[in-house]
Design a protein around this motif. Structure first.
Motif, mmCIF file in Angstrom:
data_model
loop_
_atom_site.group_PDB
_atom_site.id
_atom_site.type_symbol
_atom_site.label_atom_id
_atom_site.label_comp_id
_atom_site.label_asym_id
_atom_site.label_seq_id
_atom_site.Cartn_x
_atom_site.Cartn_y
_atom_site.Cartn_z
ATOM 1 N N ASN A 157 0.806 -1.230 0.000
ATOM 2 C CA ASN A 157 0.000 0.000 0.000
ATOM 3 C C ASN A 157 0.831 1.268 0.000
ATOM 4 O O ASN A 157 0.283 2.366 -0.089
ATOM 5 C CB ASN A 157 -0.974 0.003 1.172
ATOM 6 N N CYS A 158 2.156 1.144 0.113
ATOM 7 C CA CYS A 158 3.029 2.318 0.058
ATOM 8 C C CYS A 158 4.464 1.847 -0.149
ATOM 9 O O CYS A 158 4.775 0.666 0.003
ATOM 10 C CB CYS A 158 2.922 3.167 1.329
ATOM 11 N N ALA A 159 5.333 2.786 -0.480
ATOM 12 C CA ALA A 159 6.736 2.441 -0.707
ATOM 13 C C ALA A 159 7.382 1.903 0.555
ATOM 14 O O ALA A 159 8.198 0.966 0.511
ATOM 15 C CB ALA A 159 7.499 3.673 -1.207
ATOM 16 N N GLU A 160 6.996 2.478 1.696
ATOM 17 C CA GLU A 160 7.600 2.072 2.959
ATOM 18 C C GLU A 160 7.231 0.642 3.353
ATOM 19 O O GLU A 160 7.923 0.018 4.161
ATOM 20 C CB GLU A 160 7.176 3.043 4.074
ATOM 21 N N ALA A 161 6.148 0.105 2.792
ATOM 22 C CA ALA A 161 5.707 -1.250 3.125
ATOM 23 C C ALA A 161 6.346 -2.313 2.243
ATOM 24 O O ALA A 161 6.112 -3.507 2.447
ATOM 25 C CB ALA A 161 4.183 -1.351 3.011
ATOM 26 N N LEU A 162 7.153 -1.889 1.272
ATOM 27 C CA LEU A 162 7.708 -2.859 0.325
ATOM 28 C C LEU A 162 8.523 -3.942 1.016
ATOM 29 O O LEU A 162 8.370 -5.139 0.732
ATOM 30 C CB LEU A 162 8.572 -2.148 -0.718
ATOM 31 N N ASN A 163 9.432 -3.553 1.924
ATOM 32 C CA ASN A 163 10.274 -4.550 2.572
ATOM 33 C C ASN A 163 9.453 -5.534 3.384
ATOM 34 O O ASN A 163 9.726 -6.741 3.385
ATOM 35 C CB ASN A 163 11.309 -3.864 3.472
ATOM 36 N N ASP A 164 8.410 -5.037 4.087
ATOM 37 C CA ASP A 164 7.577 -5.918 4.902
ATOM 38 C C ASP A 164 6.727 -6.844 4.048
ATOM 39 O O ASP A 164 6.583 -8.034 4.350
ATOM 40 C CB ASP A 164 6.667 -5.089 5.815
ATOM 41 N N PRO B 11 1.056 7.656 -0.286
ATOM 42 C CA PRO B 11 1.377 8.309 0.986
ATOM 43 C C PRO B 11 2.856 8.100 1.304
ATOM 44 O O PRO B 11 3.440 7.088 0.947
ATOM 45 C CB PRO B 11 0.480 7.565 1.993
ATOM 46 N N GLY B 12 3.473 9.068 1.954
ATOM 47 C CA GLY B 12 4.899 8.956 2.229
ATOM 48 C C GLY B 12 5.698 9.216 0.959
ATOM 49 O O GLY B 12 5.483 10.213 0.271
#
Length: 229
Positions: free
Chosen positions: A35-42, A59-60
């Motif tokens: 759902n966002c770039a920051e969630a890619l690793n997870d 977002p972000g």
């Protein structure tokens, strides 16, 4: 279908992301969503990525920044940007950030599927056009399109694990472990020296540009095709 891909869909609209992932999966691709770039690793982890479908308004970190970062870290990845922004300057910004294709919403799943397949064929032709490198682990010898070079045991080991890693990418600590020393006893500057030496040998064998690229804050990625024998 002639080409199946590992695809990540980065879209903050939950329903749209789920529909897109389901549609691509039904086409035979291995698709996951974030759902966002920051969630890619997870969400993605070590999932080897062939192609990204990125919404611009995230977002972000936004889609432009994400595409630019991905293109720098993984030059061979496919990037399709899907967004409601349709102004020419916005499209140019998308392409300049590294996008291969720019689709404006609303986009049907049929159009997206056709775009994915067209890009996959282009990526496949480009990959086939690249010269192959053959690493003989037993002989510690790399044969390239221009020349053959001898490698040290550690250089051969590094090249081998990079060639076999998901996305041909490893973190610094993983490469440091190959030395048999703890990270505290092995500086990253020492690793960089070893990478520079290996990079020079790859270029001597016929690689162009940067055959091994640094991934900021993470590690290194092999950007050429190496077959390990």
């Amino acid at each position: 279908m002639d080409t199946l891909l590992n695809i990540v869909v980065v879209e903050d609209h939950d329903a749209l992301r789920e529909v897109t992932v389901e549609a691509l999966s039904n086409m035979g691709h291995n698709a996951v969503g974030a759902n966002c770039a920051e969630a890619l690793n997870d969400e993605v982890g070590a999932f080897p990525i062939d192609l990204m479908v990125i919404d611009l308004n995230l977002p972000g970190e936004d889609g432009i920044s994400l595409a630019r970062r991905l293109r720098a870290a993984q030059p061979g990845i496919g990037i399709i940007m899907v967004t409601a922004r349709n102004q020419i300057n916005e499209k140019l910004s998308g392409y300049e950030s590294g996008a291969d294709l720019y689709l404006t919403k609303p986009t049907s799943v049929e159009e997206l599927g056709a775009a994915v397949q067209a890009l996959a064929r282009r990526m496949k032709r480009h990959e086939q056009a690249q010269p192959d490198f053959l690493l003989n682990l037993g002989a510690l010898f790399l044969q390239g399109p221009q020349d053959g070079v001898s490698l040290s045991a550690h250089e051969a080991a590094m090249l081998s694990v990079l060639a076999r890693a998901p996305g041909h990418r490893l973190e610094s600590w993983q490469l440091i472990e190959l030395s048999g020393k703890a990270e505290a006893d092995f500086s990253k500057s020492t690793l960089e020296v070893q990478i520079v030496r290996l990079r020079k040998k790859l270029m001597q064998a016929g690689a162009v540009n940067q055959p091994i690229k640094a991934v900021r804050g993470q590690g290194y990625q092999l950007c050429i095709k190496v077959t390990v024998a």
